[in-house]
Scaffold this motif. Structure first.
Motif, PDB file in Angstrom:
ATOM      1  N   ALA A 115      -5.390   6.412   5.222  1.00 52.91           N
ATOM      2  CA  ALA A 115      -4.192   6.442   4.374  1.00 52.91           C
ATOM      3  C   ALA A 115      -4.043   7.861   3.839  1.00 52.91           C
ATOM      4  O   ALA A 115      -5.038   8.569   3.646  1.00 52.91           O
ATOM      5  N   VAL A 168      -0.716   4.969  -8.810  1.00 54.38           N
ATOM      6  CA  VAL A 168      -1.881   4.651  -7.978  1.00 54.38           C
ATOM      7  C   VAL A 168      -2.466   3.317  -8.448  1.00 54.38           C
ATOM      8  O   VAL A 168      -2.337   2.967  -9.626  1.00 54.38           O
ATOM      9  N   PRO A 169      -3.102   2.577  -7.533  1.00 57.68           N
ATOM     10  CA  PRO A 169      -3.608   1.246  -7.911  1.00 57.68           C
ATOM     11  C   PRO A 169      -4.469   1.232  -9.177  1.00 57.68           C
ATOM     12  O   PRO A 169      -4.368   0.304  -9.968  1.00 57.68           O
ATOM     13  N   ILE A 170      -5.271   2.270  -9.408  1.00 62.68           N
ATOM     14  CA  ILE A 170      -6.161   2.212 -10.590  1.00 62.68           C
ATOM     15  C   ILE A 170      -5.385   2.308 -11.904  1.00 62.68           C
ATOM     16  O   ILE A 170      -5.934   2.014 -12.958  1.00 62.68           O
ATOM     17  N   ARG A 227     -11.763  -3.909  -5.719  1.00 62.41           N
ATOM     18  CA  ARG A 227     -11.497  -2.769  -6.608  1.00 62.41           C
ATOM     19  C   ARG A 227     -10.259  -3.014  -7.466  1.00 62.41           C
ATOM     20  O   ARG A 227     -10.215  -2.627  -8.621  1.00 62.41           O
ATOM     21  N   GLN A 230     -11.255  -3.196  -1.109  1.00 56.08           N
ATOM     22  CA  GLN A 230     -10.107  -2.709  -1.897  1.00 56.08           C
ATOM     23  C   GLN A 230      -9.554  -3.814  -2.802  1.00 56.08           C
ATOM     24  O   GLN A 230      -9.121  -3.547  -3.916  1.00 56.08           O
ATOM     25  N   THR A 252       2.169   7.058  -1.297  1.00 56.16           N
ATOM     26  CA  THR A 252       1.106   6.669  -0.353  1.00 56.16           C
ATOM     27  C   THR A 252       1.715   6.353   1.008  1.00 56.16           C
ATOM     28  O   THR A 252       2.756   5.689   1.095  1.00 56.16           O
ATOM     29  N   VAL A 302       0.855  -1.194   0.000  1.00 56.43           N
ATOM     30  CA  VAL A 302       0.000   0.000   0.000  1.00 56.43           C
ATOM     31  C   VAL A 302       0.886   1.238   0.000  1.00 56.43           C
ATOM     32  O   VAL A 302       0.664   2.184  -0.751  1.00 56.43           O
ATOM     33  N   PHE A 346      -7.744   9.480   3.299  1.00 57.58           N
ATOM     34  CA  PHE A 346      -8.816   8.493   3.110  1.00 57.58           C
ATOM     35  C   PHE A 346      -9.225   7.923   4.458  1.00 57.58           C
ATOM     36  O   PHE A 346      -8.394   7.355   5.159  1.00 57.58           O
ATOM     37  N   HIS A 396     -12.482   8.367 -11.148  1.00 56.91           N
ATOM     38  CA  HIS A 396     -12.674   7.256 -10.203  1.00 56.91           C
ATOM     39  C   HIS A 396     -13.552   7.719  -9.046  1.00 56.91           C
ATOM     40  O   HIS A 396     -13.750   8.918  -8.846  1.00 56.91           O
ATOM     41  N   THR A 397     -14.062   6.766  -8.300  1.00 59.57           N
ATOM     42  CA  THR A 397     -14.608   7.085  -6.979  1.00 59.57           C
ATOM     43  C   THR A 397     -13.590   6.569  -5.982  1.00 59.57           C
ATOM     44  O   THR A 397     -12.790   5.693  -6.304  1.00 59.57           O
ATOM     45  N   ASP A 398     -13.610   7.105  -4.762  1.00 55.90           N
ATOM     46  CA  ASP A 398     -12.716   6.588  -3.731  1.00 55.90           C
ATOM     47  C   ASP A 398     -13.422   5.426  -3.026  1.00 55.90           C
ATOM     48  O   ASP A 398     -14.652   5.379  -2.969  1.00 55.90           O
ATOM     49  N   SER A 399     -12.634   4.524  -2.458  1.00 50.59           N
ATOM     50  CA  SER A 399     -13.243   3.366  -1.799  1.00 50.59           C
ATOM     51  C   SER A 399     -13.617   3.664  -0.339  1.00 50.59           C
ATOM     52  O   SER A 399     -14.321   2.882   0.291  1.00 50.59           O
ATOM     53  N   TRP A 458     -13.110  -3.080   4.550  1.00 48.69           N
ATOM     54  CA  TRP A 458     -12.438  -2.157   3.605  1.00 48.69           C
ATOM     55  C   TRP A 458     -11.392  -2.923   2.797  1.00 48.69           C
ATOM     56  O   TRP A 458     -11.229  -2.732   1.597  1.00 48.69           O
ATOM     57  N   GLN A 473      -2.492  10.077   0.734  1.00 45.51           N
ATOM     58  CA  GLN A 473      -1.986   9.988  -0.633  1.00 45.51           C
ATOM     59  C   GLN A 473      -1.446  11.353  -1.052  1.00 45.51           C
ATOM     60  O   GLN A 473      -2.197  12.330  -1.106  1.00 45.51           O
TER      61      GLN A 473
END
Ligand SMILES: C=C1C[C@]23C[C@@]1(O)CC[C@H]2[C@@]12CCC[C@@](C)(C(=O)O1)[C@H]2[C@@H]3C(=O)O
Ligand SMILES: O=C(O)CCC(=O)C(=O)O
Ligand SMILES: [Fe+2]
Length: 357
Positions: A204, A120-122, A339, A336, A136, A114, A303, A225-228, A332, A206
């Motif tokens: 977290a 970023v993960p996306i 996601r 994640q 992060t 993480v 977040f 994106h949307t945030d989780s 969560w 970022q």
């Protein structure tokens, strides 16, 4: 959000594809995005202005309720975070991103990590790279800070830890206000809120850096994106870039609305876990970051989510005969993971009921 058009680059760790410090005279093919103008962009004027809410306002609950229902996002003043802390944090972020690429890559995230420097993960869902760099922080920043700076790493750690502490308290306060604004009583919240107090919250940080871009209309800083999270508090420096996707009354045409930087405010946005918890009373908001032709933009996302082992599902009081629970409970961590596999289809994957009966 249109379905994802392109495949990931390859299974080579993606940060290796990112150029060293964005020294380009034009946007290279690797960073040239299509479909950026899928919806018109509107300037924040009159009714198209994201609500600005003073947290000391006596009508706070009603204002938050309206903003969450109609926008899924609002800006806050009266939050009590000292401007000086934000100035010191900004200086440390500039110090971090000004380091050489080789130095920053000493903290590169490995798959599954993480924390650290990297995409970023996306990013893995797109074949094009974004015009940004990210760092992060989840837990103590010490280990990574010692790799970034061999001498003075404690000034970075001190500011980040101070920020984390202050933001957890603010995030927890906002979480409770948002639950109150759903019409829940204090007793309901004690029973139903997955976060007991601010020490409990998972969080977290970022850090986002968006270097100036020679052709900002051809690329993107952070894809839509949307945030989780339950909610995200975003600090942006004085350079504009954040946009949210909005359809007035949830029925009109979709438009990208700019959220202008207002000094000493945070932008609060509803994330997917609040979408679940509120049983779709408050929807998570799609957003993205654009880049600037001349100025370096930075932003900091904080977040806020439930403790990692706590499952979050629709609050009982918000379900009823006409609207049963729309989603099944998830932690969560589990969400994640979904996601990372499904990106914008993750909410669909935990759906167990219809939105409106
Ligand atoms: C807690 C987190 C939220 C986040 C994934 C992460 O583990 C740390 C990075 C966060 C971020 C920032 C940019 C957008 C985003 C969608 C992403 O890819 O990484 C969010 C993630 C999220 O909201 O799930
Ligand atoms: O930089 C911004 O304005 C947006 C950042 C963001 O959406 C994120 O970090 O999740
Ligand atoms: Fe975001």
């Amino acid at each position: 959000m249109p379905s994802l058009p392109e495949k990931p680059l390859s299974n080579v760790p993606l940060q290796l594809h990112q150029p060293k410090n964005f020294q380009f005279d034009s946007v290279p093919e690797s960073h040239a995005w299509r479909d950026l103008h899928d919806h018109p962009t509107v300037d924040p004027i009159g009714p198209d202005t994201v609500p600005l809410i003073d947290l000391t306002d006596p009508k706070l609950t009603a204002k938050i309720s309206k903003a969450c229902e109609e926008w899924g996002v609002f800006q806050i003043t009266g939050h009590g975070v000292q401007p000086d802390l934000l100035t010191r944090l900004e200086a440390q972020i500039h110090r971090l991103f000004a380091l050489s690429a080789d130095r920053k890559l000493k903290t590169a995230k490995s798959p599954g990590d993480v924390s650290g420097y990297g995409l970023v993960p996306i990013s893995s869902f797109f074949s094009k790279l974004m015009w940004s760099a990210g760092f992060t922080i989840s837990g103590s920043p010490l280990h990574h800070a010692q790799k970034l700076w061999l001498d003075d790493y404690s000034s970075f750690c001190d500011v980040v830890e101070e920020f984390d502490n202050v933001m957890r308290q603010l995030g927890n306060k906002l979480l409770h206000k948002i639950l109150l604004s759903l019409g829940l009583s204090k007793e309901d919240i004690i029973r139903a809120c997955p976060v007991r107090d601010w020490h409990d919250m998972s969080a977290a940080v970022q850090l986002n850096s968006y270097p100036p871009c020679p052709d900002p209309d051809r690329t993107i800083g952070l894809a839509a994106h949307t945030d989780s999270s339950f909610l995200t508090l975003l600090y942006q420096n004085s350079v504009s870039g954040l946009q949210i996707l909005r359809s007035k009354d949830h029925t009109g045409p979709m438009r990208w609305v700019t959220v202008p930087p207002v000094p000493n405010t945070f932008t609060v946005n509803i994330g997917d876990l609040m979408h679940v918890l509120s049983n779709v009373r408050f929807r998570s908001v799609m957003h993205r970051a654009m880049v600037n032709p001349a100025k370096h933009r930075i932003s900091v996302g904080f977040f806020c989510g439930p403790p990692m082992d706590v499952k979050v599902g629709p609050i009982n009081k918000l379900t009823g005969p006409e609207r049963g629970p729309v989603y099944r409970p998830v932690t969560w961590q589990e969400y994640q993971r979904l996601r990372r596999k499904l990106f914008d289809k993750a909410l669909e994957a935990i759906k167990i009921g219809e939105e409106i009966a």
